[in-house]
Structure formats: structure tokens, C-alpha cells
Motif scaffolding. Sequence first.
Motif, PDB file in Angstrom:
ATOM      1  N   SER A   1       0.778  -1.262  -0.174  1.00 59.25           N
ATOM      2  CA  SER A   1       0.137  -0.203   0.250  1.00 59.25           C
ATOM      3  C   SER A   1       1.093   1.390  -0.047  1.00 59.25           C
ATOM      4  O   SER A   1       0.690   2.280  -0.679  1.00 59.25           O
ATOM      5  CB  SER A   1      -1.077  -0.127   1.565  1.00 59.25           C
ATOM      6  OG  SER A   1      -2.019   1.064   0.933  1.00 59.25           O
ATOM      7  N   GLU A   2       2.021   1.060   0.474  1.00 61.97           N
ATOM      8  CA  GLU A   2       2.712   2.866   0.757  1.00 61.97           C
ATOM      9  C   GLU A   2       3.567   2.687  -0.654  1.00 61.97           C
ATOM     10  O   GLU A   2       3.880   3.479  -0.957  1.00 61.97           O
ATOM     11  CB  GLU A   2       4.079   2.257   2.060  1.00 61.97           C
ATOM     12  CG  GLU A   2       3.310   1.553   3.037  1.00 61.97           C
ATOM     13  CD  GLU A   2       4.082   2.361   4.784  1.00 61.97           C
ATOM     14  OE1 GLU A   2       5.141   1.408   4.307  1.00 61.97           O
ATOM     15  OE2 GLU A   2       4.050   2.242   5.648  1.00 61.97           O
TER      16      GLU A   2
ATOM     17  N   THR B   1       1.684   6.658  -6.626  1.00 63.70           N
ATOM     18  CA  THR B   1       0.729   7.549  -7.265  1.00 63.70           C
ATOM     19  C   THR B   1       0.841   9.087  -6.901  1.00 63.70           C
ATOM     20  O   THR B   1       0.962  10.077  -8.152  1.00 63.70           O
ATOM     21  CB  THR B   1      -0.425   7.141  -5.997  1.00 63.70           C
ATOM     22  OG1 THR B   1      -0.999   5.796  -6.949  1.00 63.70           O
ATOM     23  CG2 THR B   1      -1.439   8.458  -6.685  1.00 63.70           C
ATOM     24  N   ARG B   2       2.408   9.383  -5.488  1.00 65.41           N
ATOM     25  CA  ARG B   2       2.635  10.725  -6.068  1.00 65.41           C
ATOM     26  C   ARG B   2       3.619  10.988  -6.856  1.00 65.41           C
ATOM     27  O   ARG B   2       3.835  12.523  -7.427  1.00 65.41           O
ATOM     28  CB  ARG B   2       2.962  10.766  -4.380  1.00 65.41           C
ATOM     29  CG  ARG B   2       1.858  10.848  -3.452  1.00 65.41           C
ATOM     30  CD  ARG B   2       2.698  11.656  -2.295  1.00 65.41           C
ATOM     31  NE  ARG B   2       3.106  10.267  -1.880  1.00 65.41           N
ATOM     32  CZ  ARG B   2       3.716  10.283  -0.239  1.00 65.41           C
ATOM     33  NH1 ARG B   2       4.321  11.806   0.119  1.00 65.41           N
ATOM     34  NH2 ARG B   2       4.249   9.043  -0.295  1.00 65.41           N
ATOM     35  N   PHE B   3       4.606   9.583  -7.785  1.00 63.83           N
ATOM     36  CA  PHE B   3       5.499  10.426  -8.460  1.00 63.83           C
ATOM     37  C   PHE B   3       5.097  10.836  -9.077  1.00 63.83           C
ATOM     38  O   PHE B   3       5.523  11.528 -10.047  1.00 63.83           O
ATOM     39  CB  PHE B   3       6.641   9.508  -8.497  1.00 63.83           C
ATOM     40  CG  PHE B   3       7.634   9.576  -9.019  1.00 63.83           C
ATOM     41  CD1 PHE B   3       8.619  10.247  -8.192  1.00 63.83           C
ATOM     42  CD2 PHE B   3       8.832   8.935  -9.822  1.00 63.83           C
ATOM     43  CE1 PHE B   3       9.648  10.676  -9.207  1.00 63.83           C
ATOM     44  CE2 PHE B   3       9.239   8.816 -10.379  1.00 63.83           C
ATOM     45  CZ  PHE B   3      10.205   9.572 -10.500  1.00 63.83           C
ATOM     46  N   GLN B   4       3.558  10.177 -10.499  1.00 63.26           N
ATOM     47  CA  GLN B   4       3.383  10.124 -11.323  1.00 63.26           C
ATOM     48  C   GLN B   4       2.740  11.761 -11.090  1.00 63.26           C
ATOM     49  O   GLN B   4       2.571  12.468 -12.781  1.00 63.26           O
ATOM     50  CB  GLN B   4       2.368   9.338 -11.395  1.00 63.26           C
ATOM     51  CG  GLN B   4       3.021   7.719 -11.435  1.00 63.26           C
ATOM     52  CD  GLN B   4       4.201   7.396 -12.606  1.00 63.26           C
ATOM     53  OE1 GLN B   4       3.698   8.362 -14.012  1.00 63.26           O
ATOM     54  NE2 GLN B   4       4.719   7.053 -12.079  1.00 63.26           N
TER      55      GLN B   4
ATOM     56  N   LEU C   1       4.704  16.059  -3.505  1.00 59.80           N
ATOM     57  CA  LEU C   1       5.313  14.484  -3.548  1.00 59.80           C
ATOM     58  C   LEU C   1       4.879  14.652  -1.741  1.00 59.80           C
ATOM     59  O   LEU C   1       4.603  13.222  -0.998  1.00 59.80           O
ATOM     60  CB  LEU C   1       6.791  14.134  -3.362  1.00 59.80           C
ATOM     61  CG  LEU C   1       7.485  13.925  -4.676  1.00 59.80           C
ATOM     62  CD1 LEU C   1       8.600  13.609  -5.142  1.00 59.80           C
ATOM     63  CD2 LEU C   1       5.552  12.709  -5.165  1.00 59.80           C
ATOM     64  N   GLU C   2       4.568  16.108  -1.236  1.00 57.88           N
ATOM     65  CA  GLU C   2       3.894  16.097  -0.010  1.00 57.88           C
ATOM     66  C   GLU C   2       4.918  15.707   0.992  1.00 57.88           C
ATOM     67  O   GLU C   2       4.481  15.214   2.114  1.00 57.88           O
ATOM     68  CB  GLU C   2       2.665  14.812   0.211  1.00 57.88           C
ATOM     69  CG  GLU C   2       1.760  15.762  -0.821  1.00 57.88           C
ATOM     70  CD  GLU C   2       0.161  14.711  -0.280  1.00 57.88           C
ATOM     71  OE1 GLU C   2       0.192  14.090   0.847  1.00 57.88           O
ATOM     72  OE2 GLU C   2      -0.454  14.530  -1.181  1.00 57.88           O
TER      73      GLU C   2
END
Length: 204
Positions: free
Chosen positions: A130-131, A137-140, A187-188
Motif C-alpha cells: 500500500s505504501e 501515485t504521488r510520483f506520477q 510529493l507531500e
Amino acid sequence: MTTPTVFLIDDEAEVRTTLSRALRKRGFSVEAFDTAKSYLEQYDANRPGCLVLDYGLPETNGLELQTLMLEKGFVIPIVFISGHGGVPETVQAMKAGAVDFLEKPFRQNDLVACIEAAFERDHQTRQKISENSDALTRFQRLTTREKEVATFIMKHPSTTSSKEIGRALDISPRTVDHHRARILEKLEIGSVVELVELAQKMQL
């Protein structure tokens, strides 16, 4: 969170009935199958739990099923139970990632301990998956150039000055600074250290 299930595969009806009843009395959710094929037909990667697997199954034995599942990328933990397995089979199963290899007759407490360990392993594996998915997802969200800058930093964590990155990517240090800010925002995260940690999750 979905309650984990013990998926029991044994070709002996008496074993399936006895073990299923005993495990349910201890609070476990149990689904029993008589062949590897019948289990594979209903396999759902989204269902947490573990596999309690008899080594001496007909047609496809336990070790063959373990190998097949590894080839397909199925990550459910396996606890072997067997009245036929010897040292070579045990070693092969453990090397391939089995939680344990119990010889029949075994104590129910030993099986319960193995199941609990398998549930914990399954939980950790699913959490990691999940991580990793979240990190990807964030990298995209990044633009092509931002991905280039981020990837360079991830792969060269000791070379993180804007001048060095700019020289390597043939862009100005000021442009690198701009990309850095956008990368951290998208990327938060708040630092290069977190960026490197993110790379490890994505296995970059």
C-alpha cells in the motif's frame, strides 16, 4: 479492515473438518478446500490471511502450489502441514518463504502460533504494498523534468547541491531550485531525506 482468513487445503475430509472446527472455536475464519485447483479458482489477492497447506496433495502437491503461486506473484503466507514431508521438502518450502512446516500429528497450539505469525507477515506485506502504491501515485504527479530532477536526487543522495544537479542535467541551478520546491510540494514531503525514503518504497 477485512478479517483475515485461514485458507485450509487438505485432501482428507476428516482433517479439513477437524481442523476447521478447532480453528473456528479459537475465533478464526476458515475456508477449506480439497485440492490446489479449487483454491486457485477462488483466489482473491485482496483477501488477507494465510494458507494452511498440506504437502501431500494429489495432482498438484503443496510445494508445486507454492512454486506456482510465487511465479504468479501471489504473496499470501503459507504454513505447511504434512505427514509425508522430510528434510529436503522442509528446506525447500522454508527457502521459498514458508512460515513453517509442521509434521502431522502436531499440537493445535503450534498451528495457531504459526497462523498468527502468518497473519502478521501478511499484514506487514500488505502495508508495504500500500505504501509503495501511494508513493508511485504521488510520483506520477511530477512533470517529466521534475521526475528527472527527483530521480537524480534519489539515485545520488550525496550529490544534492543545485549546482551539481544542474550540471548533470544541463539546466541552471535556479531552475533546479524551482523544481525542488515543486517536487517537495507534489510529493507531500519536506526534505531530501524523505525523498530518498520515498525512492526506497518505490524501489528506485
